[in-house]
Write an enzyme that holds these catalytic residues in place. Structure first.
Site: not given
Ligand code: SAM
Length: 290
Positions: A42, A107, A175, A19, A125, A154-155
Site C-alpha cells: 500500500h 514508505s 500498510d 517509518h 497502489e 491490489d497489493g
Molecule cells: N505506506 C504509505 C506510507 O507509509 O507512506 C501510506 C499508505 S496509506 C496508509 C494506504 C494506501 O493504500 C493509500 O494510498 C490507498 O490508496 C492504498 N490502497 C488502499 N487499498 C489498497 C489495496 N488493496 N492495494 C493497494 N493499495 C491500496
C-alpha cells in the site's frame, strides 16, 4: 470505493512510528550481502509536501515529524533517531544541516532509498490518483528505475501472486488504510499465504489503535494462525481509557524480526516519547514467540 488519501495524514506520529520501524528493519537487513526483494503493498506517494492543501488542512505533521525535527540537533545520545532525521533532511534539498522541513517521505522512499545493485522494490497502489503521483515522482526511484516496479493494483493479492521471488530474501510492508472493517482479517489471510510461500520473509504490518479496538480481531486471528516470531510495538499518545474518538495510538507488527531490531527500536522510541507528548507510552512484546 477508495476515499482515503494519505496526504491528509502525512508525517503524523503514526508515520514516524512506522517509518522508524521500516528504516531500522532495512538497516538490519542490509548488514548481509544477499539480495532482497522489498514489497510495499500500500505504497501511497514517494513524498508529501507539507504545504500541500490536504496536508495543511489537518496539519497532523505538527505533532509528528515537526516536533522531532525541531529536536534534531539534540539527539546525539540516540544515534538511530539522529540518523533517521538525517535521512529526512536529505530529502529537503538544503545545505549545511539548516534545511527547512518542507516535505515528508512516504514508505516507497524509505524502502527504496538504500537499494543496492542486487535488490529489487515493488510498489502496489490501488488508487488511480495516488498511483499517478507515484508514477510521476522521480524521488521514488533514487536513480534505480530498472530495479523498481510500480503496479497499479491490489497489493494484498499482488504480493501473494509474485511469490516466490527471485532473491533469497524478502521484506514486505503492509500498510492498509483500514477503511473497511474486513481489511484486518484480509491482512491475516495474506500473511498466512505469504509465509506459506516465503517462510523467512520479514513482514511489517501497520495498524491503528482506535477506541473501537478493531485491531484486536487481527491480533487474535494471528495468534491462532500458527505464524511464529511475531513482535509488536504500540505507541499511544494518550491512555486508551481517555480516548473517545480518533486514533490514539499506532501499532506495528514485525514477523521474523531481524535479530537486535527490537532493542534498536525500543531505544529510539523511548527517546522520542517525551518529544511526542507527556502522556505518550510505548509497549513492545512478542505476540507469538519462536
Ligand atoms: N505506506 C504509505 C506510507 O507509509 O507512506 C501510506 C499508505 S496509506 C496508509 C494506504 C494506501 O493504500 C493509500 O494510498 C490507498 O490508496 C492504498 N490502497 C488502499 N487499498 C489498497 C489495496 N488493496 N492495494 C493497494 N493499495 C491500496
Amino acid at each position: 470505493m477508495l476515499s482515503y488519501q494519505h496526504a491528509y495524514h502525512a508525517g503524523n506520529f503514526a508515520d514516524v512510528h512506522k517509518h522508524l520501524c521500516v528504516y531500522s528493519a532495512v538497516n538490519h537487513l542490509l548488514r548481509k550481502k544477499s539480495p532482497i526483494t522489498f514489497v510495499d503493498t500500500h505504497a501511497g506517494r514517494g513524498s508529501y509536501p507539507l504545504a500541500a492543501r490536504e496536508t495543511d488542512q489537518l496539519q497532523e505533521y505538527r505533532s509528528g515529524i515537526e516536533r522531532l525535527w525541531k529536536e534534531r540537533h539534540r539527539l546525539e545520545d540516540q544515534p538511530m533517531l539522529a540518523e533517521w532525521l538525517t535521512a529526512v533532511a536529505s530529502l529537503q534539498g538544503g545545505e549545511n544541516g539548516d534545511e527547512n522541513l518542507a516535505c515528508y517521505p512516504g514508505s516507497p522512499w524509505w524502502l527504496g532509498a538504500r537499494l543496492r545493485d542486487q535488490d529489487r522494490l515493488t510498489l502496489f497502489e490501488l488508487h488511480p490518483g495516488e498511483h499517478r503521483h507515484l508514477a510521476e515522482q522521480s524521488v521514488v526511484s533514487h536513480g534505480r528505475e530498472g530495479q523498481l516496479r510500480r503496479v497499479h493494483g491490489d497489493g494484498l493479492e499482488g504480493v501473494v501472486k509474485m511469490l516466490p521471488v527471485a532473491t533469497p530474501r524478502l521484506c514486505v510492508l503492509i500498510d492498509p488504510s483500514f477503511e473497511r472493517k474486513d481489511e484486518y482479517l484480509e491482512v491475516v489471510d495474506t500473511l498466512k499465504q505469504v509465509l506459506r510461500k516465503a517462510r523467512h520473509a520479514v513482514v511489517m504490518v501497520w495498524y491503528p489503535l482506535l477506541p473501537a479496538g478493531r485491531h484486536r480481531a487481527m491480533l487474535d486471528a494471528l495468534e491462532a494462525s500458527g505464524i511464529r516470531k511475531i513482535w509488536r510495538s504500540e505507541v499511544s499518545r494518550e491512555p486508551p481509557a481517555q480516548a473517545t474518538h480518533g486514533m490514539y495510538g499506532s501499532g506495528m507488527l514485525v514477523i521474523n524480526l531481524p535479530w537486535g531490531l527490537d532493542e534498536t527500536l525500543n531505544g529510539a522510541i523511548q527517546r522520542w516519547l517525551p518529544i511526542l507528548g507527556p502522556q505518550s507510552t510505548h509497549q513492545s512484546s512478542w505476540l507469538v514467540e519462536e
